[in-house]
Design an enzyme around this catalytic site. Structure first.
Site, short mmCIF file in Angstrom:
data_model
loop_
_atom_site.label_atom_id
_atom_site.label_comp_id
_atom_site.label_asym_id
_atom_site.label_seq_id
_atom_site.Cartn_x
_atom_site.Cartn_y
_atom_site.Cartn_z
N ARG B 27 1.80 3.63 -6.70
CA ARG B 27 0.77 2.57 -6.71
C ARG B 27 1.10 1.46 -5.73
O ARG B 27 0.28 0.58 -5.49
CB ARG B 27 0.66 1.98 -8.11
N TRP B 74 3.23 -4.41 -4.82
CA TRP B 74 2.63 -4.16 -3.52
C TRP B 74 1.94 -5.47 -3.18
O TRP B 74 0.93 -5.82 -3.78
CB TRP B 74 1.64 -3.02 -3.63
N GLY B 101 -2.99 -7.70 -10.23
CA GLY B 101 -4.29 -8.34 -10.08
C GLY B 101 -4.15 -9.67 -9.37
O GLY B 101 -3.13 -9.96 -8.73
N GLU B 483 -4.03 8.32 7.86
CA GLU B 483 -3.28 7.82 6.71
C GLU B 483 -1.83 8.30 6.73
O GLU B 483 -0.91 7.55 6.48
CB GLU B 483 -3.91 8.35 5.40
N HIS B 499 -22.79 8.35 24.34
CA HIS B 499 -23.18 6.96 24.16
C HIS B 499 -21.96 6.06 24.12
O HIS B 499 -21.97 5.04 23.44
CB HIS B 499 -24.03 6.83 22.90
N LYS B 598 -1.97 4.17 -4.06
CA LYS B 598 -2.83 5.23 -4.59
C LYS B 598 -4.14 4.69 -5.12
O LYS B 598 -5.20 5.16 -4.78
CB LYS B 598 -2.08 5.97 -5.70
#
Lengths: 402, 603
Positions: B27, B74, B101, B483, B499, B598
């Site tokens: 995570r 994190w 959070g 990734e 283009h 994750k």
């Protein structure tokens, strides 16, 4: 857990070295394939090891003895003639007690790190037979195509008819129960049928190896295997008991073992390896991916580049040895050149036991067998094979055998 | 983004906190730490690094305490430093808090607390909570009262766990918009930000809802409402996952494991009861507007869905990236919002669904994680049943979502009279052949793709091109590649070349083209013309194709033949393998790419 290591295969395509030593005794990055395998097994906690030896098996026995110097308990099983894997396995039967699992190792592959740690981890997860599998770089027909469903192996085609599809192959590492011995017997020593039984009734899981793996089949594979191992080196290691003059240049991961002398003006560009008790003369240039085995003497101004010298060689002054493999106790006279490319810069093909095999390499030097003597001032064409014990007089130009 | 773990046990914790955060590392993992009560004071061990690195420096194992909390961080607020790592303690060291959070009003709270004499050690919003609890405890003298008073002051999103020397047998926890679960064991109870924190020890779990807090001790737990302190009775659910599955088995990386589990994931998606599909199809058939929302990989899945619904059901759906949804949302009671989320906790998607729901829309979701916030929020949920996906980079979950969207599109096509019975059956048959086709691909092409990956791993710039439904495949494949390899890869529709993009083509850029089967007619011809445009400018082109085309590409990987409806998924699997092998060739951290997490549970 015990281990069974098979080194009896004739390795006939590994010319000129197969004439004097088993394939597992080929040297890369300063050590034989078998030494690496044994060290990896020991790291994985396996010390009780039976080794099946075939032709030139005495080389193995003389080198490792009872294994005590490596902290191992080694026993040997002799296999006469090229009888194949099934025969090798059955000969070792008495070394194992029933109802246990053991590690089975094909002794002629090189991996970039220890494959047994992951293999045993897979075994601990599944508690069932395990076969190591990997995706080889260039397709090889020798290790059987594996079909997977999840990690369960559903099919092993030992001798695939259409190689190069991109299947996983057996990497030469297994964890198997000792019932294997009776299975091999009941299958009439046919490994294809043994694999069938393993996949259909017993159940075998794959342990997928994603790091470097090379099956040493042709002489140039020795160079690739050497590179594979040296690419894992990260730092220089110079023994305190090596003698380095002033003005020796060391760049990158260079390893110099005890008792070696490096004279002034030498440049060692890593990754490279100088074994025990070597002499490296003044102004010698050792370029990356060179491995100089123990007891070798390299004269003034020699250049070594991407080459493996097994050991106790003498390389006379002002020679160039590049993209080449040099056996044990080879004597190379001064001013010898191993030419390592053709004028048209095309991939070089070699005559291996009568058939032409493309190495796929545009730079390829010579393969010089154990104890060969090459006089001074010789020029060896790209892709030359010098047989063991051969003698080449001074000032001869050796053309490539077509 | 971060992971929370906590244990209250009859026996010493030993390494259960360590194992808990270790399982949550996917995570997010820039720093981690543990806190536990010992001899009436709180000991904190934390530092910067992976769980193993911190363990080797600070020892997170062999803990003799019986109650403790842990966190893997994190960073969102403040730099990656030891001070900013969780747990955070109050001034007097009597309270330690871990948090996932963002506390929206932390600046105001922090200023107030600083004026009251609190000294802060970190830059985090989390530390505010520890000081706030201490502040309230001074007045109330009761840990639970202080906890509730604190929660009532917090604005924003949080999952929280706290220990205190004043009530050293318990863990206090709470949830607001960030998942928190209590694990009910035989000799211990646990808290975690997801099942993985304690799945080794118990499969019984109780899920907290927003506005609830929990008090967990070794032999009991209670869940109450923050608003009025009422006890909430909640069912204990049994986690269906086998912890064995959460490990790598015989694979070197979870990414390869999950790529190889795709036949199984597709089978699971095909095994879902048709009644569940039909209920959702009914709602979609009645709707006047349909949004498909997701973010990152799931947005590309949504885009894939747009092509499916147009082709098979003649229905316009609007794919919208969840993070942009609020600016575009025109939901009303005649709208269906179908969300796609592996974790079911994706913050942007959850907020979008709430937004749409407030406006009266019907909501639905395809999710993988049972009991997740999104699964519980929506009116219709399709549980894809792909099993745990551990690698940060989504593979099998995305494929299963695409299979489910195909099923929905087929059924909607039937309901709307666009698909005949015959074509419906042919399409369903094709879907059922897909798992076997993927297995063949994995078995017979892996080596070729690995060889190509190792040959070309030096190339830093890639263009992935596709047309039609192969366009979202190109986008998703490009995302996989960037990734996990950290290389620059752009996914693009083939028609964009003229283009602007053609000016990029030179020897420093390789192009991968997703070529449909030749029988797709014009789509095939137009795709081939893209290949020619790139090669005419000296670009190197690799083709992922179904038909041999000598001389068309510089290199070709041939895929086994497949029905038009499933064909795009085979080169997708091929591109996953290409990304995986390129990453291993470059020695990347495959399962936990730098800077990625994750499940993104923050804005």
């Amino acid at each position: 857990m015990k281990a069974l290591v098979l080194t009896g295969g004739a390795g006939r395509t590994l010319v000129p070295f197969s004439a004097t030593r088993p394939k597992a005794m080929t040297v890369v990055a300063g050590g034989s394939l078998l030494r690496r395998t044994l060290q990896h097994l020991r790291e994985a906690g396996i010390t009780d090891i039976a080794i099946v030896v075939g032709q030139h098996g005495h080389v193995v026995e003389n080198t490792f003895g009872d294994g005590s110097s490596l902290g191992l308990n080694l026993t040997y099983v002799r296999q006469e003639g090229a009888q194949g894997i099934a025969d090798a396995i059955l000969r070792a039967r008495s070394k194992f007690t029933p109802a246990e699992y053991f590690v089975l190792v094909y002794g002629d592959v090189v991996t970039s790190s220890n494959p047994f740690l992951q293999l045993l981890q897979s075994f601990n997860t599944f508690k069932s037979p395990i076969a190591g599998v990997c995706l080889p770089g260039p397709p090889t027909g020798r290790y059987g195509n594996v079909y997977l469903s999840g990690t369960r192996i559903t099919k092993i085609i030992e001798k695939p008819q259409t190689p190069g599809l991109g299947n996983y192959v057996l990497s030469g590492f297994f964890v198997l129960p000792t019932e294997l011995f009776s299975w091999v017997e009941e299958a009439g020593r046919d490994m294809e049928r043994v694999f069938d039984r393993l996949t259909t009734t017993v159940g075998v899981h794959a342990s997928i190896w994603e790091e470097g793996w090379i099956d040493v089949e042709y002489p140039w594979d020795v160079l690739a295997a050497n590179r594979l191992v040296m690419d894992t080196w990260e730092e220089a290691r110079i023994s305190r008991e090596a003698k380095l003059d002033n003005n020796v240049t060391i760049v990158g991961p260079v390893r110099v073992e005890a008792g070696s002398t490096i004279r002034a003006g030498a440049v060692l560009a890593g990754p490279c390896y100088i074994g025990r008790d070597c002499y490296v003369g003044n102004n010698v240039l050792v370029r990356s991916y060179s491995s100089l085995g123990p007891g070798s003497i390299v004269g003034y101004g020699v250049e070594l580049k991407n080459c493996v010298v097994f050991g106790r060689a003498r390389i006379g002054r002002l020679s160039f040895i590049g993209d080449s493999v040099v056996g044990e106790e080879v004597d190379i006279g001064s001013g010898t050149m191993t030419v390592n490319e053709t004028l048209d810069r095309q991939p070089i093909a070699l005559n291996i036991r009568g058939s032409k095999v493309d190495s796929g390499l545009k730079k390829l030097g010579s393969f010089i067998g154990d104890r060969a003597k090459i006089g001074a001032g010789n020029t060896l064409a790209a892709g030359t094979i010098v047989e063991a014990d051969a003698v080449i007089e001074h000032h001869t130009t050796v053309p490539r055998a077509e | 983004m971060c992971g929370i773990s906590g244990v209250a046990s009859f026996h010493p914790i030993h390494d259960r906190l360590y194992e808990g955060v270790h399982q949550l590392e996917y995570r997010g993992y820039d720093s981690c730490g543990v806190a536990f009560v010992e001899n009436r004071h709180i000991e904190v061990r934390k530092d910067v690094g992976t769980v193993d690195e911190v363990d080797s420096r600070a020892n997170l194992r062999n803990l003799e305490a019986h109650v403790g909390i842990a966190h893997t961080r994190w960073a969102t607020h403040g730099k990656v430093t030891r001070e900013n790592a969780h747990p955070h303690v109050s001034c007097d060291g009597a309270f330690a808090v871990v948090h996932n959070g963002i506390i929206a009003n932390y600046r105001a709270l922090r200023e107030r607390l600083q004026q009251a004499g609190h000294r802060f050690r970190s830059e985090t919003d989390t530390e505010t909570i520890a000081h706030l609890v201490e502040d309230h405890f001074r007045r109330t003298g009761n840990v639970e009262a202080a906890w509730v008073a604190t929660l009532r002051e917090l604005e924003g999103s949080y999952a929280l766990a706290m220990i205190s020397v004043h009530d050293s047998d318990r863990i206090y926890c709470a949830r607001q918009e960030s998942p928190l679960i209590i694990g009910v064991g035989t000799d211990a109870n646990y808290v975690g930000s997801d099942f993985n924190a304690f799945i080794e020890y118990t499969k019984n779990a109780v899920i907290l809802d927003d506005g609830e807090y929990g008090i967990v001790s070794k032999d009991s737990y209670a869940i109450k409402r923050v608003r009025d302190g009422e006890v909430v009775e909640k069912p204990v659910m049994v986690i269906p996952w086998d912890s064995e599955l959460s490990r790598k088995g015989g694979y070197p990386h979870f990414m390869l494991k999950e790529i190889h589990e795709q036949p199984q994931a597709a089978r699971a998606a095909l095994a879902i009861e048709n009644s569940a599909i039909l209920a959702l199809v009914q709602a979609m058939a009645e709707a006047r507007r349909i949004y498909l929302i997701g973010v990152g990989t799931t947005y590309y899945v949504a885009l894939y869905g747009q092509y499916l619904f147009a082709e098979l059901a003649d229905v316009d759906v609007l794919p919208v990236s969840s993070d942009e949804f609020r600016y575009l949302d025109k939901s009303d009671p005649n709208t269906v919002v179908l969300a796609i989320s592996q974790s079911g906790e994706t913050y942007d998607t959850l907020m979008s669904l709430r937004h749409a729901k407030e406006r009266g829309a019907k909501t639905a979701a395809i999710v993988n994680v049972v009991g997740s916030s999104i699964a519980r929020l929506v009116d219709h949920v399709l549980l894809q049943g792909s099993g745990p996906e551990v690698c940060v980079v989504s593979t099998k979950a995305a494929l299963a979502q695409m299979v489910l969207l195909t099923r929905l599109a087929i059924e909607l096509g039937v309901v709307r009279g666009k698909l005949s019975r015959g074509s419906q059956e042919a399409a369903c048959d094709a879907l059922h052949r897909l798992p076997g086709e993927i297995e063949t691909l994995l078995n017979e092409r892996s080596g070729l793709i690995r060889a190509a990956a190792y040959r070309h791993a030096h190339m830093h710039n890639w263009l992935f091109l596709g047309r039609g439904i192969y366009y979202p495949i190109a986008l998703e494949s490009a995302l996989k590649m960037k990734e996990v390899t950290y290389l620059h890869v752009e996914g693009m529709p083939g028609g964009f070349l003229k283009h602007g993009t053609l000016s990029l083509v030179d020897e420093n850029l390789y192009t991968l083209v997703f070529v449909p089967p030749r029988e797709s007619g014009e789509l095939y011809t137009l795709t081939v013309s893209c290949v020619e445009e790139v090669r005419a400018r000296g670009g190197f082109v690799i083709g992922f194709a179904f038909d041999p085309a000598p001389g068309l590409f510089d290199e070709i990987i041939l895929f086994p033949p497949a029905h038009a409806i499933t064909a795009p998924l085979l080169p997708l699997v091929g591109a996953q393998l290409l990304a995986y092998f390129t990453a291993t060739a470059l020695k990347r951290n495959v399962d936990k790419p730098r800077s990625l997490a994750k499940s993104v549970t923050v804005a």
